[in-house]
Design an enzyme around this catalytic site. Structure first.
Site, PDB file in Angstrom:
ATOM      1  N   GLU A  32       0.763  -1.299   0.206  1.00 33.44           N
ATOM      2  CA  GLU A  32      -0.210   0.070   0.050  1.00 33.44           C
ATOM      3  C   GLU A  32       1.219   0.819   0.164  1.00 33.44           C
ATOM      4  OE1 GLU A  32      -1.996   1.644   3.462  1.00 33.44           O
ATOM      5  OE2 GLU A  32      -1.646  -0.578   3.988  1.00 33.44           O
ATOM      6  N   CYS A  68      -3.290  -3.760   4.766  1.00 35.27           N
ATOM      7  CA  CYS A  68      -2.639  -4.589   4.922  1.00 35.27           C
ATOM      8  C   CYS A  68      -3.181  -5.892   4.262  1.00 35.27           C
ATOM      9  CB  CYS A  68      -2.685  -4.903   6.664  1.00 35.27           C
ATOM     10  SG  CYS A  68      -2.532  -3.140   6.761  1.00 35.27           S
ATOM     11  N   HIS A 118      -2.600 -10.197  11.731  1.00 34.98           N
ATOM     12  CA  HIS A 118      -2.317  -8.872  11.556  1.00 34.98           C
ATOM     13  C   HIS A 118      -2.180  -7.677  12.257  1.00 34.98           C
ATOM     14  CE1 HIS A 118      -1.387  -4.601   9.003  1.00 34.98           C
ATOM     15  NE2 HIS A 118      -3.043  -4.438  10.228  1.00 34.98           N
TER      16      HIS A 118
HETATM   17  P1  HMG Z   1      -2.573   7.185  20.996  1.00 36.29           P
HETATM   18  O1  HMG Z   1      -3.141   8.260  20.803  1.00 36.29           O
HETATM   19  O2  HMG Z   1      -1.047   7.210  20.190  1.00 36.29           O
HETATM   20  O3  HMG Z   1      -2.321   6.156  21.729  1.00 36.29           O
HETATM   21  O4  HMG Z   1      -2.941   6.502  19.616  1.00 36.29           O
HETATM   22  P2  HMG Z   1      -3.299   5.890  23.344  1.00 36.29           P
HETATM   23  O5  HMG Z   1      -2.940   7.432  24.275  1.00 36.29           O
HETATM   24  O6  HMG Z   1      -4.786   5.420  22.664  1.00 36.29           O
HETATM   25  O7  HMG Z   1      -2.262   4.914  24.392  1.00 36.29           O
HETATM   26  C1  HMG Z   1      -2.011   3.331  23.450  1.00 36.29           C
HETATM   27  C2  HMG Z   1      -2.412   2.720  24.423  1.00 36.29           C
HETATM   28  O8  HMG Z   1      -1.523   2.755  25.399  1.00 36.29           O
HETATM   29  C3  HMG Z   1      -3.927   2.549  25.188  1.00 36.29           C
HETATM   30  O9  HMG Z   1      -3.742   0.984  25.410  1.00 36.29           O
HETATM   31  C4  HMG Z   1      -3.578   3.263  26.346  1.00 36.29           C
HETATM   32  O10 HMG Z   1      -4.100   3.133  27.418  1.00 36.29           O
HETATM   33  C5  HMG Z   1      -1.690   3.033  26.436  1.00 36.29           C
HETATM   34  P3  HMG Z   1      -5.506   0.712  25.897  1.00 36.29           P
HETATM   35  O11 HMG Z   1      -6.901   1.805  26.088  1.00 36.29           O
HETATM   36  O12 HMG Z   1      -6.338   0.441  23.980  1.00 36.29           O
HETATM   37  O13 HMG Z   1      -5.854  -1.510  25.738  1.00 36.29           O
HETATM   38  N1  HMG Z   1      -1.297   3.838  27.654  1.00 36.29           N
HETATM   39  C6  HMG Z   1      -0.521   3.505  28.225  1.00 36.29           C
HETATM   40  N2  HMG Z   1       0.124   1.944  28.744  1.00 36.29           N
HETATM   41  C7  HMG Z   1       0.690   1.822  30.142  1.00 36.29           C
HETATM   42  N3  HMG Z   1       0.990   3.279  30.597  1.00 36.29           N
HETATM   43  C8  HMG Z   1       1.472   4.158  30.167  1.00 36.29           C
HETATM   44  C9  HMG Z   1       0.585   4.570  28.552  1.00 36.29           C
HETATM   45  N4  HMG Z   1      -0.230   5.340  28.041  1.00 36.29           N
HETATM   46  C10 HMG Z   1      -0.910   4.628  27.575  1.00 36.29           C
HETATM   47  N5  HMG Z   1       2.271   5.299  30.498  1.00 36.29           N
HETATM   48  C11 HMG Z   1      -3.624   4.162  18.181  1.00 36.29           C
HETATM   49  C12 HMG Z   1      -2.707   4.945  19.325  1.00 36.29           C
HETATM   50  C13 HMG Z   1      -3.466   3.287  17.941  1.00 36.29           C
HETATM   51  C14 HMG Z   1      -4.823   4.835  17.721  1.00 36.29           C
HETATM   52  C15 HMG Z   1      -2.211   5.101  16.882  1.00 36.29           C
HETATM   53  O14 HMG Z   1      -1.550   5.249  17.152  1.00 36.29           O
HETATM   54  C16 HMG Z   1      -2.809   5.142  15.336  1.00 36.29           C
HETATM   55  O15 HMG Z   1      -3.622   5.986  14.752  1.00 36.29           O
HETATM   56  N6  HMG Z   1      -2.048   4.453  14.666  1.00 36.29           N
HETATM   57  C17 HMG Z   1      -2.847   3.569  13.422  1.00 36.29           C
HETATM   58  C18 HMG Z   1      -3.838   3.404  13.154  1.00 36.29           C
HETATM   59  C19 HMG Z   1      -3.627   1.558  13.859  1.00 36.29           C
HETATM   60  O16 HMG Z   1      -3.160   1.185  13.762  1.00 36.29           O
HETATM   61  N7  HMG Z   1      -4.916   0.854  13.775  1.00 36.29           N
HETATM   62  C20 HMG Z   1      -4.909  -0.432  13.631  1.00 36.29           C
HETATM   63  C21 HMG Z   1      -6.372  -1.128  13.432  1.00 36.29           C
HETATM   64  S1  HMG Z   1      -6.509  -0.826  11.956  1.00 36.29           S
HETATM   65  C22 HMG Z   1      -5.587  -1.544  10.888  1.00 36.29           C
HETATM   66  O17 HMG Z   1      -4.344  -2.544  11.310  1.00 36.29           O
HETATM   67  C23 HMG Z   1      -4.745  -1.658   9.527  1.00 36.29           C
HETATM   68  C24 HMG Z   1      -3.777  -1.054   9.445  1.00 36.29           C
HETATM   69  O18 HMG Z   1      -2.855  -1.515   9.273  1.00 36.29           O
HETATM   70  C25 HMG Z   1      -3.645  -0.235   8.156  1.00 36.29           C
HETATM   71  C26 HMG Z   1      -4.113  -0.915   6.886  1.00 36.29           C
HETATM   72  O19 HMG Z   1      -5.025  -2.159   6.587  1.00 36.29           O
HETATM   73  O20 HMG Z   1      -3.351  -0.831   5.698  1.00 36.29           O
HETATM   74  C27 HMG Z   1      -3.419   0.375  10.853  1.00 36.29           C
END
Ligand code: HMG
Length: 445
Positions: free
Chosen positions: A83, A120, A244
């Site tokens: 992609e 993906c 994935h």
């Molecule tokens: P964010 O706002 O940077 O992170 O977004 P957050 O604040 O939600 O923190 C992430 C996790 O860490 C959370 O855990 C927090 O609680 C925890 P959760 O509540 O989800 O279980 N956390 C902590 N834990 C321990 N100690 C701490 C601490 N601070 C926070 N101090 C997000 C994270 C994944 C949304 C962002 O990075 C993003 O937008 N990523 C890109 C999209 C993505 O990967 N989506 C996944 C599903 S879609 C997919 O897999 C397809 C993809 O591969 C593309 C394709 O298909 O081509 C992406």
């Protein structure tokens, strides 16, 4: 009919590494725990200035062909899943074939070449295309080369920046495979979603939180569809479940959902009933909302049980070891999860022959696919021959300032000419532009 599946695989890791808790988190003013505990990531792999999806894909394929003693005439098909393509007409597979023809005597003029896109999941779709090509009797005894290659970069300061990565996986799909046979049964979950997309742009537009919900919804549908045609499945049906893996924290959520789903109406649900009750059934509730609340409560309790935790440690945790060190490779990510699991089995002397893997692929936009794979007798030799540790350990460790520069160097909208941070050796490199604006490549000894 004879078995068809993955005969061998090789990976190519981008030559640079960004330490997420140590370098990235402090520069972003974030707690390192977000990476180590929340997302489950230690580092991301990045391409140096002379690397891109073509060099990484060609390097992985070259390693694979050399190791298996293959010549171009042994390959009847080259399918690339990506992609991160930079050309809307000429497929990446032609660029990669051109690279490989620089180092082999023969050519790929009689190989069918293509490119697949669906975020993906296109890597798994390309494996399926190769499977169907062989099963239909059209392969003339030749194998297919499937290459999943991506530079999964996000715009600076996008939350997705935390989950970046770059690398390629090359897989040889053949009759009588050494590694895994693919099941005929497949399940799909697919819907028109706009959670992650790149409409004529390099870096994704992404609604991160929603993308996670969409992943889980499509994966559940795919599992249900798979169950409809496969025999009853049970959490213990699978030795490992590679999902994935955009980041390991996502898989933690998907695994819990899969466990709850596959343990329903089984001895596992019975044995946990005293500790956490039985799974809620929708017919027992007045409305959907109260049913969903009850499911959430049951799932939270399930996650705390010793039964679930020991299953997760044995079946899912081993699939995450490479991903933790490289981040998201988009099309390659489920394939490095499989490699991690098999490597874990190899390192721990597990007898895997004849065992089943449950494979959950996913792509935003969105579609999930679930199928099974049966581990073949040659798996141990194939995994032993991969040099994953060596590649991970030899990456150049970026400072934050170097990371900023390398991100700019790979940004198509910027014209940033930088010195490479590493010296290429025995690999294909990008070495400039041709007269029609095409990217050009050479092999460096
Ligand atoms: P964010 O706002 O940077 O992170 O977004 P957050 O604040 O939600 O923190 C992430 C996790 O860490 C959370 O855990 C927090 O609680 C925890 P959760 O509540 O989800 O279980 N956390 C902590 N834990 C321990 N100690 C701490 C601490 N601070 C926070 N101090 C997000 C994270 C994944 C949304 C962002 O990075 C993003 O937008 N990523 C890109 C999209 C993505 O990967 N989506 C996944 C599903 S879609 C997919 O897999 C397809 C993809 O591969 C593309 C394709 O298909 O081509 C992406």
């Amino acid at each position: 009919m004879t078995a068809v599946g993955i005969d061998a695989m090789e990976i190519w890791v981008g030559n640079l590494e960004l330490d997420l808790p140590g370098t990235f988190a402090p520069a972003q003013g974030e707690d390192p725990g977000k990476y180590t505990k929340g997302l489950g990531l230690h580092s991301s792999s990045f391409p140096d200035s002379y690397e891109d999806i073509v060099t990484m894909g060609a390097n992985a394929a070259h390693r694979l062909m050399d190791r298996k003693g293959l010549e171009p005439e042994d390959i009847g098909r080259i399918d690339v899943a990506t992609e991160s393509a930079f050309d809307n007409s000429k497929p990446v597979s032609t660029y990669i074939a051109g690279c490989l023809e620089q180092v082999y005597e023969g050519d790929f003029h009689h190989a069918n070449k293509g490119e697949r896109k669906f975020a993906c999941i296109s890597g798994t779709q390309s494996v399926n295309d190769a499977f169907n090509w062989i099963k239909s009797g059209r392969s003339r005894g030749r194998s297919a080369l499937v290459i999943a290659t991506d530079t999964a970069l996000y715009a600076r300061d996008d939350p997705g920046e935390a989950t970046q990565g770059a690398g390629a996986v090359a897989m040889l799909i053949s009759e009588d495979p050494s590694l895994v046979e693919l099941s005929t049964e497949q399940g799909f979950g697919s819907a028109d979603e706009t959670d992650f997309l790149k409409p004529q742009q390099q870096f994704p537009s992404v609604d991160g939180k929603r993308s996670m919900q969409v992943y889980l919804a499509r994966m559940r549908e795919a599992l249900e569809d798979y169950e409809a045609i496969a025999e009853d499945i049970h959490p213990d049906s699978f030795a490992y479940i590679p999902f994935h893996t955009p980041f390991p924290g996502m898989v933690r959520k998907a695994a819990l959902l899969a466990y709850r789903h596959t343990s329903r109406d089984t001895d596992v649900e019975d044995s946990l009933a005293e500790e956490i009750g039985r799974q809620p059934r929708e017919s027992e509730f007045e409305d959907r909302e109260s049913y969903e609340d009850a499911v959430r409560e049951y799932t939270d309790a399930l996650a705390e049980t010793e039964t679930y935790q020991s299953w997760y440690e044995a079946v899912v945790e081993p699939t995450l070891s490479i991903s933790r060190e490289v981040g998201n490779w988009y099309t390659g990510s489920v394939h490095i999860a499989r490699a991690s699991a098999l490597r874990h089995a190899y390192q721990n002397d597990v007898d895997l022959e004849g065992k089943t893997l449950g494979v959950g692929s996913y792509g935003s936009g969105a579609q999930a696919e679930v199928h099974a794979e049966y581990v073949q007798s040659g798996w141990r030799e194939e995994i032993e021959a991969m040099n994953v540790e060596e590649q991970l350990d030899s990456r150049y460790d970026l400072t934050f300032e170097e990371y900023e520069t390398i991100h700019d160097a790979h940004n198509h909208d910027l014209d940033t000419d930088i010195e490479a941070l590493t010296t290429p050796e025995n690999e294909f490199v990008f070495d400039g532009w041709g007269r029609m604006g095409e990217r050009q490549y050479s092999y460096v000894e």
